[in-house]
Write a protein that holds these residues in place. Structure first.
Motif, PDB file in Angstrom:
ATOM      1  N   PHE A 102       0.819  -1.202   0.000  1.00  0.00           N
ATOM      2  CA  PHE A 102       0.000   0.000   0.000  1.00  0.00           C
ATOM      3  C   PHE A 102       0.859   1.261   0.000  1.00  0.00           C
ATOM      4  CE2 PHE A 102      -3.390  -2.814   1.480  1.00  0.00           C
ATOM      5  CZ  PHE A 102      -4.454  -2.338   0.724  1.00  0.00           C
ATOM      6  N   GLY A 103       1.977   1.207   0.702  1.00  0.00           N
ATOM      7  CA  GLY A 103       2.834   2.387   0.772  1.00  0.00           C
ATOM      8  C   GLY A 103       3.419   2.781  -0.557  1.00  0.00           C
ATOM      9  N   PHE A 104       3.600   1.818  -1.462  1.00  0.00           N
ATOM     10  CA  PHE A 104       4.201   2.113  -2.763  1.00  0.00           C
ATOM     11  C   PHE A 104       3.237   2.801  -3.726  1.00  0.00           C
ATOM     12  CE2 PHE A 104       6.856  -1.718  -1.572  1.00  0.00           C
ATOM     13  CZ  PHE A 104       7.951  -0.957  -1.209  1.00  0.00           C
ATOM     14  N   LEU A 105       1.971   2.915  -3.333  1.00  0.00           N
ATOM     15  CA  LEU A 105       1.017   3.638  -4.185  1.00  0.00           C
ATOM     16  C   LEU A 105       1.439   5.088  -4.392  1.00  0.00           C
ATOM     17  CD1 LEU A 105      -2.414   2.322  -2.869  1.00  0.00           C
ATOM     18  CD2 LEU A 105      -1.674   2.287  -5.236  1.00  0.00           C
ATOM     19  N   SER A 106       2.160   5.632  -3.425  1.00  0.00           N
ATOM     20  CA  SER A 106       2.590   7.039  -3.534  1.00  0.00           C
ATOM     21  C   SER A 106       3.550   7.262  -4.691  1.00  0.00           C
ATOM     22  CB  SER A 106       3.245   7.482  -2.219  1.00  0.00           C
ATOM     23  OG  SER A 106       4.376   6.678  -1.934  1.00  0.00           O
ATOM     24  N   LEU A 107       4.207   6.199  -5.151  1.00  0.00           N
ATOM     25  CA  LEU A 107       5.132   6.335  -6.282  1.00  0.00           C
ATOM     26  C   LEU A 107       4.414   6.441  -7.613  1.00  0.00           C
ATOM     27  CD1 LEU A 107       7.778   3.619  -5.264  1.00  0.00           C
ATOM     28  CD2 LEU A 107       7.839   6.077  -4.792  1.00  0.00           C
ATOM     29  N   TYR A 108       3.109   6.208  -7.623  1.00  0.00           N
ATOM     30  CA  TYR A 108       2.357   6.149  -8.877  1.00  0.00           C
ATOM     31  C   TYR A 108       1.212   7.157  -8.912  1.00  0.00           C
ATOM     32  CZ  TYR A 108       4.814   1.754  -9.643  1.00  0.00           C
ATOM     33  OH  TYR A 108       5.787   0.790  -9.827  1.00  0.00           O
ATOM     34  N   LYS A 109       1.275   8.166  -8.067  1.00  0.00           N
ATOM     35  CA  LYS A 109       0.206   9.161  -8.039  1.00  0.00           C
ATOM     36  C   LYS A 109       0.199  10.001  -9.315  1.00  0.00           C
ATOM     37  CE  LYS A 109      -0.122   9.590  -3.019  1.00  0.00           C
ATOM     38  NZ  LYS A 109       0.007  10.497  -1.844  1.00  0.00           N
ATOM     39  N   THR A 110      -0.937  10.637  -9.572  1.00  0.00           N
ATOM     40  CA  THR A 110      -1.112  11.413 -10.804  1.00  0.00           C
ATOM     41  C   THR A 110      -0.137  12.574 -10.885  1.00  0.00           C
ATOM     42  OG1 THR A 110      -3.467  10.860 -10.767  1.00  0.00           O
ATOM     43  CG2 THR A 110      -2.799  12.681 -12.196  1.00  0.00           C
ATOM     44  N   GLU A 111       0.186  13.213  -9.740  1.00  0.00           N
ATOM     45  CA  GLU A 111       1.083  14.375  -9.773  1.00  0.00           C
ATOM     46  C   GLU A 111       2.500  14.001 -10.182  1.00  0.00           C
ATOM     47  OE1 GLU A 111       0.267  13.325  -5.379  1.00  0.00           O
ATOM     48  OE2 GLU A 111      -0.854  13.548  -7.244  1.00  0.00           O
ATOM     49  N   ASN A 112       2.811  12.714 -10.224  1.00  0.00           N
ATOM     50  CA  ASN A 112       4.149  12.291 -10.658  1.00  0.00           C
ATOM     51  C   ASN A 112       4.299  12.285 -12.172  1.00  0.00           C
ATOM     52  OD1 ASN A 112       5.025  11.944  -8.054  1.00  0.00           O
ATOM     53  ND2 ASN A 112       4.489   9.771  -7.963  1.00  0.00           N
ATOM     54  N   ARG A 113       3.199  12.526 -12.916  1.00  0.00           N
ATOM     55  CA  ARG A 113       3.284  12.493 -14.381  1.00  0.00           C
ATOM     56  C   ARG A 113       4.195  13.598 -14.912  1.00  0.00           C
ATOM     57  NH1 ARG A 113      -2.587  11.134 -17.130  1.00  0.00           N
ATOM     58  NH2 ARG A 113      -2.703   8.949 -16.422  1.00  0.00           N
ATOM     59  N   ASP A 114       4.058  14.811 -14.345  1.00  0.00           N
ATOM     60  CA  ASP A 114       4.925  15.918 -14.802  1.00  0.00           C
ATOM     61  C   ASP A 114       6.378  15.592 -14.511  1.00  0.00           C
ATOM     62  OD1 ASP A 114       2.708  17.324 -15.634  1.00  0.00           O
ATOM     63  OD2 ASP A 114       2.480  18.375 -13.706  1.00  0.00           O
ATOM     64  N   PHE A 115       6.614  14.991 -13.352  1.00  0.00           N
ATOM     65  CA  PHE A 115       7.970  14.589 -13.011  1.00  0.00           C
ATOM     66  C   PHE A 115       8.493  13.539 -13.990  1.00  0.00           C
ATOM     67  CE2 PHE A 115      10.789  11.902 -10.218  1.00  0.00           C
ATOM     68  CZ  PHE A 115      11.852  12.797 -10.214  1.00  0.00           C
ATOM     69  N   SER A 116       7.591  12.644 -14.416  1.00  0.00           N
ATOM     70  CA  SER A 116       7.971  11.610 -15.385  1.00  0.00           C
ATOM     71  C   SER A 116       8.341  12.226 -16.735  1.00  0.00           C
ATOM     72  CB  SER A 116       6.824  10.615 -15.551  1.00  0.00           C
ATOM     73  OG  SER A 116       7.141   9.634 -16.510  1.00  0.00           O
ATOM     74  N   ARG A 117       7.607  13.271 -17.147  1.00  0.00           N
ATOM     75  CA  ARG A 117       7.930  13.938 -18.420  1.00  0.00           C
ATOM     76  C   ARG A 117       9.302  14.605 -18.352  1.00  0.00           C
ATOM     77  NH1 ARG A 117       2.478  15.863 -17.804  1.00  0.00           N
ATOM     78  NH2 ARG A 117       1.041  14.650 -19.126  1.00  0.00           N
ATOM     79  N   CYS A 118       9.597  15.205 -17.218  1.00  0.00           N
ATOM     80  CA  CYS A 118      10.902  15.835 -17.058  1.00  0.00           C
ATOM     81  C   CYS A 118      12.025  14.796 -17.111  1.00  0.00           C
ATOM     82  CB  CYS A 118      10.968  16.602 -15.738  1.00  0.00           C
ATOM     83  SG  CYS A 118       9.854  18.016 -15.640  1.00  0.00           S
ATOM     84  N   LEU A 119      11.768  13.641 -16.542  1.00  0.00           N
ATOM     85  CA  LEU A 119      12.768  12.579 -16.574  1.00  0.00           C
ATOM     86  C   LEU A 119      13.017  12.105 -18.002  1.00  0.00           C
ATOM     87  CD1 LEU A 119      11.671  10.435 -13.477  1.00  0.00           C
ATOM     88  CD2 LEU A 119      13.741  11.821 -13.680  1.00  0.00           C
ATOM     89  N   ARG A 120      11.958  12.038 -18.790  1.00  0.00           N
ATOM     90  CA  ARG A 120      12.131  11.579 -20.176  1.00  0.00           C
ATOM     91  C   ARG A 120      12.945  12.587 -20.986  1.00  0.00           C
ATOM     92  NH1 ARG A 120       6.668  10.171 -19.590  1.00  0.00           N
ATOM     93  NH2 ARG A 120       5.966  11.797 -21.039  1.00  0.00           N
ATOM     94  N   ARG A 121      12.816  13.862 -20.644  1.00  0.00           N
ATOM     95  CA  ARG A 121      13.577  14.879 -21.368  1.00  0.00           C
ATOM     96  C   ARG A 121      15.076  14.766 -21.114  1.00  0.00           C
ATOM     97  NH1 ARG A 121       9.537  18.631 -19.246  1.00  0.00           N
ATOM     98  NH2 ARG A 121       7.902  18.949 -20.826  1.00  0.00           N
ATOM     99  N   ILE A 122      15.439  14.225 -19.909  1.00  0.00           N
ATOM    100  CA  ILE A 122      16.872  14.106 -19.603  1.00  0.00           C
ATOM    101  C   ILE A 122      17.404  12.705 -19.888  1.00  0.00           C
ATOM    102  CG2 ILE A 122      16.715  15.922 -17.855  1.00  0.00           C
ATOM    103  CD1 ILE A 122      16.766  13.753 -15.711  1.00  0.00           C
TER     104      ILE A 122
END
Length: 403
Positions: free
Chosen positions: A226-246
């Motif tokens: 249950f604790g790992f759900l925080s790694l997949y929250k919707t607000e992490n999408r912008d962070f994921s896009r930034c990671l793809r750029r680098i």
């Protein structure tokens, strides 16, 4: 590469921060479960399906030898599990039998012990209560077994008596009869050791304790998930896009998350493994047996759990009901794939579909790792499960990232 390692450190810190929250939740859950189990056990002990019978044994006061023998017999486990004995006089025994305080009364006569010892078949009166109960059948069987044992012993004495007519005895006849009776009583009182015990279980080489320990580890990992759900929250999408750029693309992000979850789970499992071994060693007053190979093998188990969680969280982790869906899937899998009861106790059709659940592979691997010895096919199967769920989770994350 520095950016990739920086991202890995960030995700790892997130995973480690979950541990205190998990410990608090786990302690609360454990206390609640212990209280619930204690209440259930107490209720089950108070509601036994079989009640002991109250048996009165009437022994004349001068029959001290008979009293000693009867108290010895009443202390035997097979007798004590069926009856509660009391020793009233005959008048009291008949009155209590009529009032329902006793289910049966055994009336022994004077010189009963001497008669038995001298080979006189003195009859014994057994009175039963008017209202027959189911447990009286058990009492009848107990008496019948006792009579059969005495008959066998007496038959052996008679057989030797007959043989003494044709063969010379090396001892007197009285000593021979005494010796035969003594030998038979020795076997009768030690009858629990007469037969060799062979325990057959449907758990493929392990006992119930090992089976439920493996189940407990699975439930532990499920709760921690249950604790790992925080790694997949919707607000992490912008962070994921930034990671793809680098240069940190979706597959690398997926591998990183799986490794972070696996590493965190592995730390928890290793702590439980060491604590469990120390506790067991203290209980048996021995040295704790901690094997590095088993500690290393627990990482593969944690990796398998993490890959499955990655697939589920990639599918529903960013939704409002993601946690509820994860809970329902986990409970369904634990119940239907042998996580609470051995799958061999289930209907045939459930046994066939259990192989489709990853829990089957997890438990087989854990049992072999800790108790029965790892087989190559089990390791290969677990690797296949890791690649399958990890690949499916990565594909789902990739498709969502394109939207």
């Amino acid at each position: 590469m520095k950016r990739i390692f920086a991202y890995l450190r960030i995700e790892l810190k997130k995973g480690i921060k979950i541990i205190p929250f998990f410990i608090q939740s786990f302690l609360v859950t454990t206390v609640a479960l212990i209280l619930a189990i204690a209440l259930i056990c107490q209720f089950m002990l108070k509601s036994q399906t079989f009640d002991k019978m109250n048996i009165g044994i009437v022994i004349p006061k001068q029959e001290t030898s008979t009293q000693m023998v009867m108290k010895l017999i009443s202390g035997m486990e097979s007798v004590d599990s069926v009856c509660n004995f009391s020793y009233p006089d005959e008048e009291t025994a008949r009155a209590e039998l009529a009032e329902g305080k006793l289910e049966a009364a055994i009336l022994l006569t004077e010189n009963f012990y001497d008669d038995v010892n001298n080979g006189i078949n003195t009859p014994v009166d057994i009175l039963l209560a008017p209202d027959s109960k189911v447990n009286e059948v058990v009492f009848r069987e107990l008496v019948s077994s006792g009579v059969s044992m005495l008959q066998t012993a007496q038959a052996a004495v008679y057989a030797v008596d007959d043989a003494s007519k044709d063969y010379k005895l090396s001892m007197s006849k009285n000593d021979m009869e005494y010796e035969m009776s003594y030998l038979y009583l020795e076997y009768a009182f030690g009858r629990v050791n007469t037969f060799a015990e062979l325990e057959e279980t449907p758990l493929e080489g392990i006992g119930l304790l090992e089976f439920y320990l493996a189940c407990a580890v699975t439930v532990l990992c499920g709760i921690f998930g249950f604790g790992f759900l925080s790694l997949y929250k919707t607000e992490n999408r912008d962070f994921s896009r930034c990671l793809r750029r680098i240069g940190v693309d979706i597959p690398l992000q997926s591998v990183t998350r799986i490794l972070v979850m696996a590493s965190t789970l592995w730390l928890v499992l290793v702590a439980c493994y060491i604590f469990g071994n120390l506790l067991y060693a203290h209980a048996i007053e021995s040295v704790a047996m901690i094997f590095p190979g088993q500690i290393a093998g627990l990482f593969l188990y944690a990796l398998a759990q993490a890959s499955f969680m990655h697939m589920l969280f990639s599918l529903c982790g960013n939704s409002e009901n993601g946690g509820l869906l994860y809970l329902l899937i986990t409970i369904f899998m634990i119940v239907c794939a042998g996580g609470l009861f051995p799958i061999s106790a289930f209907p045939v059709w459930m046994q066939k579909i259990s192989g489709c659940f990853p829990l089957t592979y997890w438990q087989n691997y854990l049992v072999e790792l800790l108790w029965t010895g790892l087989e190559a096919k089990t390791i290969v199967s677990l690797f296949a499960v890791i690649l399958l769920f990890g690949g499916v989770g990565t594909f789902i994350s990739y498709e969502k990232a394109k939207k």
